[in-house]
Design a protein around this motif. Structure first.
Motif, PDB file in Angstrom:
ATOM      1  N   UNK A  50     -50.424  82.567 -14.888  1.00  0.00           N
ATOM      2  CA  UNK A  50     -49.690  81.480 -15.383  1.00  0.00           C
ATOM      3  C   UNK A  50     -49.849  80.089 -14.757  1.00  0.00           C
ATOM      4  N   UNK A  51     -49.819  80.225 -13.427  1.00  0.00           N
ATOM      5  CA  UNK A  51     -50.182  78.873 -12.678  1.00  0.00           C
ATOM      6  C   UNK A  51     -51.380  78.399 -12.902  1.00  0.00           C
ATOM      7  N   UNK A  52     -52.394  78.904 -13.022  1.00  0.00           N
ATOM      8  CA  UNK A  52     -54.107  78.427 -13.350  1.00  0.00           C
ATOM      9  C   UNK A  52     -53.784  77.632 -14.853  1.00  0.00           C
ATOM     10  N   UNK A  53     -53.497  78.608 -15.498  1.00  0.00           N
ATOM     11  CA  UNK A  53     -53.088  78.055 -16.985  1.00  0.00           C
ATOM     12  C   UNK A  53     -52.343  76.892 -17.063  1.00  0.00           C
ATOM     13  N   UNK A  54     -51.442  76.931 -16.370  1.00  0.00           N
ATOM     14  CA  UNK A  54     -50.583  75.524 -16.511  1.00  0.00           C
ATOM     15  C   UNK A  54     -51.447  74.369 -15.861  1.00  0.00           C
TER      16      UNK A  54
END
Length: 183
Positions: A50-54
């Motif tokens: 999720x952090x990488x996607x954001x």
């Protein structure tokens, strides 16, 4: 691969790429924002959190450009598409033809039936994702599917690939960078 490619870029353009080493970053690394163009290789089994996607979403929305290369087959495509939809929900992948401006941003590339790989079945497919899914807007990412242009860059000095095919791979890469820097 990246050193060979950056050296070619420094020899034939005035963009002044970094040629003294590699810059490898996670998608959520704040230093990624220092670079207007990012390159993702072998995303067929890639998993993004999720952090990488954001972070990647914000990078692309703020003007970053992503080049994706070196994967093949339906299984690898399905996984890549799923991961990118985590980054850009609702994104549509558009098959590009040789008329798209990215193929004319530095070199004139009028035929995309180029640089086949002996291990990829079928023709290379070039896809993009546009801002707000609108082909009249900015291209956010360039996808080389069913081909591996970076392999030509990696082995360009070894004689393992024909010079003509290696030159076509470099032309594509230079066009991508010029396009990404100017759009």
């Amino acid at each position: 691969m990246e050193r060979n490619f950056m050296k070619v870029g420094s020899e034939i353009t005035t963009i002044g790429p970094w040629v003294k080493g590699s810059n490898i970053h996670n998608m959520d690394d704040p230093d990624l924002y220092r670079f207007p163009i990012a390159y993702l290789s072998e995303p067929g089994y890639w998993e993004i959190n999720d952090d990488e996607a954001k972070s990647l979403r914000e990078y692309l929305q703020k003007g970053g450009f992503l080049i994706v290369d070196d994967f093949m087959g339906p299984r690898e495509w399905d996984n890549f598409e799923e991961q990118m939809l985590h980054v850009l929900p609702g994104a549509r992948f558009v098959d590009l033809d040789a008329a798209h401006p990215i193929f004319h941003s530095f070199f004139e590339i009028n035929d995309l039936d180029i640089i086949p790989q002996y291990y990829d079945v079928g023709k290379p497919i070039f896809r993009g994702v546009f801002e707000n899914n609108d082909p009249a807007k900015r291209l956010l990412l360039m996808v080389n599917f069913n081909t591996d242009i970076s392999e030509y860059w990696e082995f360009s000095g070894t004689g393992l690939s024909p010079i003509s095919e290696t030159n076509e791979a470099y032309k594509l890469g230079v066009n991508y960078v010029i396009y990404g820097m100017t759009h």
